[in-house]
Design a protein around this motif. Sequence first.
Motif, PDB file in Angstrom:
ATOM      1  N   ASP A  86       2.177  14.826  19.327  1.00 44.38           N
ATOM      2  CA  ASP A  86       3.067  14.466  20.419  1.00 44.38           C
ATOM      3  C   ASP A  86       4.445  14.094  19.874  1.00 44.38           C
ATOM      4  N   ILE A  87       5.411  13.995  20.781  1.00 46.52           N
ATOM      5  CA  ILE A  87       6.775  13.582  20.455  1.00 46.52           C
ATOM      6  C   ILE A  87       6.942  12.206  21.083  1.00 46.52           C
ATOM      7  N   PRO A  88       6.731  11.127  20.329  1.00 43.26           N
ATOM      8  CA  PRO A  88       6.558   9.798  20.934  1.00 43.26           C
ATOM      9  C   PRO A  88       7.706   9.343  21.825  1.00 43.26           C
ATOM     10  N   HIS A  89       8.947   9.582  21.423  1.00 51.99           N
ATOM     11  CA  HIS A  89      10.070   9.121  22.242  1.00 51.99           C
ATOM     12  C   HIS A  89      10.073   9.843  23.588  1.00 51.99           C
ATOM     13  N   SER A  90       9.800  11.131  23.593  1.00 51.89           N
ATOM     14  CA  SER A  90       9.728  11.861  24.860  1.00 51.89           C
ATOM     15  C   SER A  90       8.619  11.319  25.756  1.00 51.89           C
ATOM     16  N   VAL A  91       7.502  10.970  25.143  1.00 50.10           N
ATOM     17  CA  VAL A  91       6.398  10.404  25.924  1.00 50.10           C
ATOM     18  C   VAL A  91       6.816   9.077  26.544  1.00 50.10           C
ATOM     19  N   ARG A  92       7.544   8.265  25.801  1.00 50.57           N
ATOM     20  CA  ARG A  92       8.030   6.993  26.354  1.00 50.57           C
ATOM     21  C   ARG A  92       8.958   7.233  27.542  1.00 50.57           C
ATOM     22  N   LEU A  93       9.794   8.262  27.446  1.00 47.63           N
ATOM     23  CA  LEU A  93      10.691   8.579  28.560  1.00 47.63           C
ATOM     24  C   LEU A  93       9.907   8.999  29.800  1.00 47.63           C
ATOM     25  N   LEU A  94       8.894   9.826  29.599  1.00 50.50           N
ATOM     26  CA  LEU A  94       8.036  10.236  30.713  1.00 50.50           C
ATOM     27  C   LEU A  94       7.405   9.009  31.368  1.00 50.50           C
ATOM     28  N   ARG A  95       6.848   8.132  30.559  1.00 48.55           N
ATOM     29  CA  ARG A  95       6.188   6.941  31.107  1.00 48.55           C
ATOM     30  C   ARG A  95       7.183   6.029  31.815  1.00 48.55           C
ATOM     31  N   ALA A  96       8.386   5.901  31.254  1.00 47.57           N
ATOM     32  CA  ALA A  96       9.389   5.025  31.867  1.00 47.57           C
ATOM     33  C   ALA A  96       9.803   5.551  33.236  1.00 47.57           C
ATOM     34  N   LEU A  97      10.018   6.857  33.348  1.00 46.66           N
ATOM     35  CA  LEU A  97      10.340   7.443  34.645  1.00 46.66           C
ATOM     36  C   LEU A  97       9.200   7.221  35.638  1.00 46.66           C
ATOM     37  N   LYS A  98       8.000   7.473  35.180  1.00 50.56           N
ATOM     38  CA  LYS A  98       6.835   7.318  36.043  1.00 50.56           C
ATOM     39  C   LYS A  98       6.689   5.865  36.500  1.00 50.56           C
ATOM     40  N   ASP A  99       6.866   4.929  35.579  1.00 49.78           N
ATOM     41  CA  ASP A  99       6.678   3.512  35.894  1.00 49.78           C
ATOM     42  C   ASP A  99       7.665   3.021  36.948  1.00 49.78           C
ATOM     43  N   GLN A 100       8.859   3.595  36.974  1.00 50.39           N
ATOM     44  CA  GLN A 100       9.830   3.124  37.956  1.00 50.39           C
ATOM     45  C   GLN A 100       9.852   3.973  39.221  1.00 50.39           C
ATOM     46  N   GLY A 101       8.910   4.887  39.330  1.00 47.70           N
ATOM     47  CA  GLY A 101       8.721   5.589  40.587  1.00 47.70           C
ATOM     48  C   GLY A 101       9.470   6.888  40.754  1.00 47.70           C
ATOM     49  N   THR A 102      10.090   7.388  39.693  1.00 46.84           N
ATOM     50  CA  THR A 102      10.748   8.689  39.772  1.00 46.84           C
ATOM     51  C   THR A 102       9.694   9.792  39.710  1.00 46.84           C
ATOM     52  N   PRO A 103       9.653  10.706  40.648  1.00 50.71           N
ATOM     53  CA  PRO A 103       8.697  11.809  40.559  1.00 50.71           C
ATOM     54  C   PRO A 103       8.931  12.635  39.301  1.00 50.71           C
ATOM     55  N   VAL A 104       7.853  12.937  38.597  1.00 50.53           N
ATOM     56  CA  VAL A 104       7.938  13.723  37.368  1.00 50.53           C
ATOM     57  C   VAL A 104       6.989  14.912  37.496  1.00 50.53           C
ATOM     58  N   PHE A 105       7.521  16.091  37.217  1.00 50.08           N
ATOM     59  CA  PHE A 105       6.757  17.330  37.303  1.00 50.08           C
ATOM     60  C   PHE A 105       6.687  17.973  35.928  1.00 50.08           C
ATOM     61  N   ALA A 106       5.675  18.805  35.727  1.00 52.88           N
ATOM     62  CA  ALA A 106       5.586  19.674  34.557  1.00 52.88           C
ATOM     63  C   ALA A 106       5.853  21.103  34.998  1.00 52.88           C
ATOM     64  N   LEU A 107       6.679  21.811  34.235  1.00 53.13           N
ATOM     65  CA  LEU A 107       6.892  23.255  34.424  1.00 53.13           C
ATOM     66  C   LEU A 107       6.760  23.880  33.051  1.00 53.13           C
ATOM     67  N   THR A 108       5.631  24.539  32.812  1.00 55.52           N
ATOM     68  CA  THR A 108       5.289  24.910  31.447  1.00 55.52           C
ATOM     69  C   THR A 108       4.650  26.288  31.376  1.00 55.52           C
ATOM     70  N   ASN A 109       4.998  27.035  30.355  1.00 50.41           N
ATOM     71  CA  ASN A 109       4.265  28.242  30.009  1.00 50.41           C
ATOM     72  C   ASN A 109       3.057  27.812  29.181  1.00 50.41           C
ATOM     73  N   PHE A 110       1.908  27.825  29.819  1.00 51.58           N
ATOM     74  CA  PHE A 110       0.692  27.274  29.196  1.00 51.58           C
ATOM     75  C   PHE A 110      -0.485  27.968  29.844  1.00 51.58           C
ATOM     76  N   GLY A 111      -1.540  28.191  29.086  1.00 46.71           N
ATOM     77  CA  GLY A 111      -2.726  28.847  29.609  1.00 46.71           C
ATOM     78  C   GLY A 111      -3.523  27.957  30.547  1.00 46.71           C
ATOM     79  N   HIS A 112      -4.254  28.583  31.463  1.00 47.30           N
ATOM     80  CA  HIS A 112      -5.015  27.816  32.445  1.00 47.30           C
ATOM     81  C   HIS A 112      -6.197  27.098  31.824  1.00 47.30           C
ATOM     82  N   ASP A 113      -6.744  27.616  30.719  1.00 46.45           N
ATOM     83  CA  ASP A 113      -7.922  26.975  30.144  1.00 46.45           C
ATOM     84  C   ASP A 113      -7.608  26.134  28.910  1.00 46.45           C
ATOM     85  N   ASN A 114      -6.501  26.367  28.232  1.00 43.82           N
ATOM     86  CA  ASN A 114      -6.167  25.497  27.116  1.00 43.82           C
ATOM     87  C   ASN A 114      -5.333  24.290  27.540  1.00 43.82           C
ATOM     88  N   TYR A 115      -4.698  24.351  28.712  1.00 43.56           N
ATOM     89  CA  TYR A 115      -3.957  23.182  29.188  1.00 43.56           C
ATOM     90  C   TYR A 115      -4.878  21.972  29.378  1.00 43.56           C
TER      91      TYR A 115
END
Length: 206
Positions: A86-115
């Motif tokens: 993982d990229i720890p600082h990015s994860v902290r940013l995701l959690r901080a946005l989530k904790d204060q109620g900002t909607p956070v979405f994922a838009l990713t090129n990723f397989g349906h079974d490995n995700y």
Amino acid sequence: MPIDAVIFDIGNVLIRWNPEAYYDSVIGPDRRRAFFDEVPLHQEHLRVDEGASLRDVVYPLADRFPHWGDEIRMWHDNWNDLAAPDIPHSVRLLRALKDQGTPVFALTNFGHDNYPRSQEAFPFLTLFDREYVSGRLQMIKPNAEIYAHVEADCGIAPERLLFADDRPENIDAAAARGWQTHLFEHPQGWAARLVAEGLLTPEDAA
């Protein structure tokens, strides 16, 4: 323009996507270079991002190149070692946005079974309010249809979406539709952008 939702790419934004580094550690740089020169792993993996099963892509490829069979099967069998850490600082940013109620979405090129496998290894990948996973949707960045799908599904005006991705072509496609965008190069830059947009305080973004 106020931001109503923040959209994260995943590979090289929240978790590393550099399979070469994994193979360097397992078989050594010289053998890895020979391996990647001969076997079109990245090209074949596009089929996974487009909706094919990871195993159904990897195992037949191993049969095509039997002298590299063990190494090719690692792409499936050792997935959570390839798509890591993982990229720890990015994860902290995701959690901080989530904790204060900002909607956070994922838009990713990723397989349906490995995700889901990556979500098990990295539980923060379950925090998103909405997930737009190319393998599930059978749409892939930077094609316009996946961005249109996001807009239609979330109902948020394009100019009120802020999207971070490490690939310029994906950013350009979003910007062409009016999205706010950030080309991710390092988490410090992303943190500064979130602060500049008023979404996080400097303390929350640290």
